[in-house]
Structure formats: C-alpha cells, structure tokens
Design a protein around this motif. Sequence first.
Motif, PDB file in Angstrom:
ATOM      1  N   HIS A  72      -5.890   3.185   6.530  1.00 50.44           N
ATOM      2  CA  HIS A  72      -5.771   1.832   5.871  1.00 50.44           C
ATOM      3  C   HIS A  72      -6.530   0.641   7.196  1.00 50.44           C
ATOM      4  N   HIS A 103       0.875  -1.270  -0.019  1.00 49.61           N
ATOM      5  CA  HIS A 103       0.017   0.024  -0.080  1.00 49.61           C
ATOM      6  C   HIS A 103       0.873   1.291  -0.136  1.00 49.61           C
ATOM      7  N   LEU A 104       1.804   1.124   0.870  1.00 51.95           N
ATOM      8  CA  LEU A 104       2.732   2.512   0.894  1.00 51.95           C
ATOM      9  C   LEU A 104       3.639   2.638  -0.345  1.00 51.95           C
ATOM     10  N   LYS A 105       3.917   1.467  -0.929  1.00 49.18           N
ATOM     11  CA  LYS A 105       4.714   1.621  -2.130  1.00 49.18           C
ATOM     12  C   LYS A 105       3.709   2.164  -3.153  1.00 49.18           C
ATOM     13  N   GLU A 106       2.412   1.902  -3.317  1.00 55.24           N
ATOM     14  CA  GLU A 106       1.360   2.157  -4.326  1.00 55.24           C
ATOM     15  C   GLU A 106       1.254   3.556  -4.105  1.00 55.24           C
ATOM     16  N   LYS A 107       1.481   3.981  -2.879  1.00 51.37           N
ATOM     17  CA  LYS A 107       1.234   5.710  -2.639  1.00 51.37           C
ATOM     18  C   LYS A 107       2.526   6.556  -3.009  1.00 51.37           C
ATOM     19  N   GLY A 108       3.720   5.782  -3.254  1.00 57.52           N
ATOM     20  CA  GLY A 108       5.171   6.427  -3.625  1.00 57.52           C
ATOM     21  C   GLY A 108       5.856   6.430  -2.532  1.00 57.52           C
ATOM     22  N   HIS A 109       5.482   5.957  -1.274  1.00 57.70           N
ATOM     23  CA  HIS A 109       6.325   6.281  -0.074  1.00 57.70           C
ATOM     24  C   HIS A 109       7.322   4.813   0.046  1.00 57.70           C
ATOM     25  N   GLU A 151      -2.240  10.547   5.198  1.00 60.63           N
ATOM     26  CA  GLU A 151      -1.521  10.429   3.718  1.00 60.63           C
ATOM     27  C   GLU A 151      -0.490   9.178   3.626  1.00 60.63           C
ATOM     28  N   PHE A 152      -0.382   8.694   4.749  1.00 58.53           N
ATOM     29  CA  PHE A 152       0.443   7.278   5.120  1.00 58.53           C
ATOM     30  C   PHE A 152      -0.484   6.031   5.307  1.00 58.53           C
TER      31      PHE A 152
END
Length: 117
Positions: A88, A22-28, A83-84
């Motif tokens: 979730h 999920h975090l990777k999808e958001k670019g984190h 935003e993180f």
Amino acid sequence: MANIIVDKTFKFAQEIIIVYLHLKEKGHYKLAEQLVKSGTSIGANVEEAQAAHSKLDFVAKLTISNKEARETRYWLKLLDKNEFLSDHPSFPYLKSEIEEIILLLNSIIKKSRENLK
C-alpha cells in the motif's frame, strides 16, 4: 501557532482511515477495526490533552496516546505482509511516522513530568 504533535497525529489518523478502507476491501475486517481504533485514538487523546484541566491530566492523556501509538505500531508490524499492507502506498509513511510520533510523545511526557516537580 502550530502544534506539531496535534498536526502529526491528525494527519496520521487520516492515513490510517485510508488504510482501514483498503483492508476492509480486501476482507480483513477484524484487523482493519483493530488498526483504525488504535490509530485514530492517538490523535483523539492528544486533542483531549490540549484541554486538560491540569498538568497531571495533560500527562495522563498523553500517556494514553502513547500506549495507543505503541499498539498501532504492533498492528502495523503484523500487517507488514503483501496480502495486507506492505504494497500500500501509505504504508512506508505509516511505519516511519508512528516511530516519530512515539518519540515525540515520550519526549513531551518526560518534560511535562519534570515540570510537575
């Protein structure tokens, strides 16, 4: 026979991986990497402790696991923003479960150290 700490840390690692994606999808990417490393290391060290060659080795592996759990708790606190991760669905579970895992590890380590004497 079921081993509570082994089961809990394995399930926790599975949820960490979902949150990692999920975090990777958001670019984190960097935060995702930090969380997945410490969050999956908890169970990996617990699993290693199951094959310890001595009680001292068992305590050492669980101590590492405990440190990784505390680091994971840090990353979860840091990521408690909309935003993180705060929105979730796994986040409430992760926040409460990490506290339980830390308490359980502390208890096992303490009892194991007492048995060494």
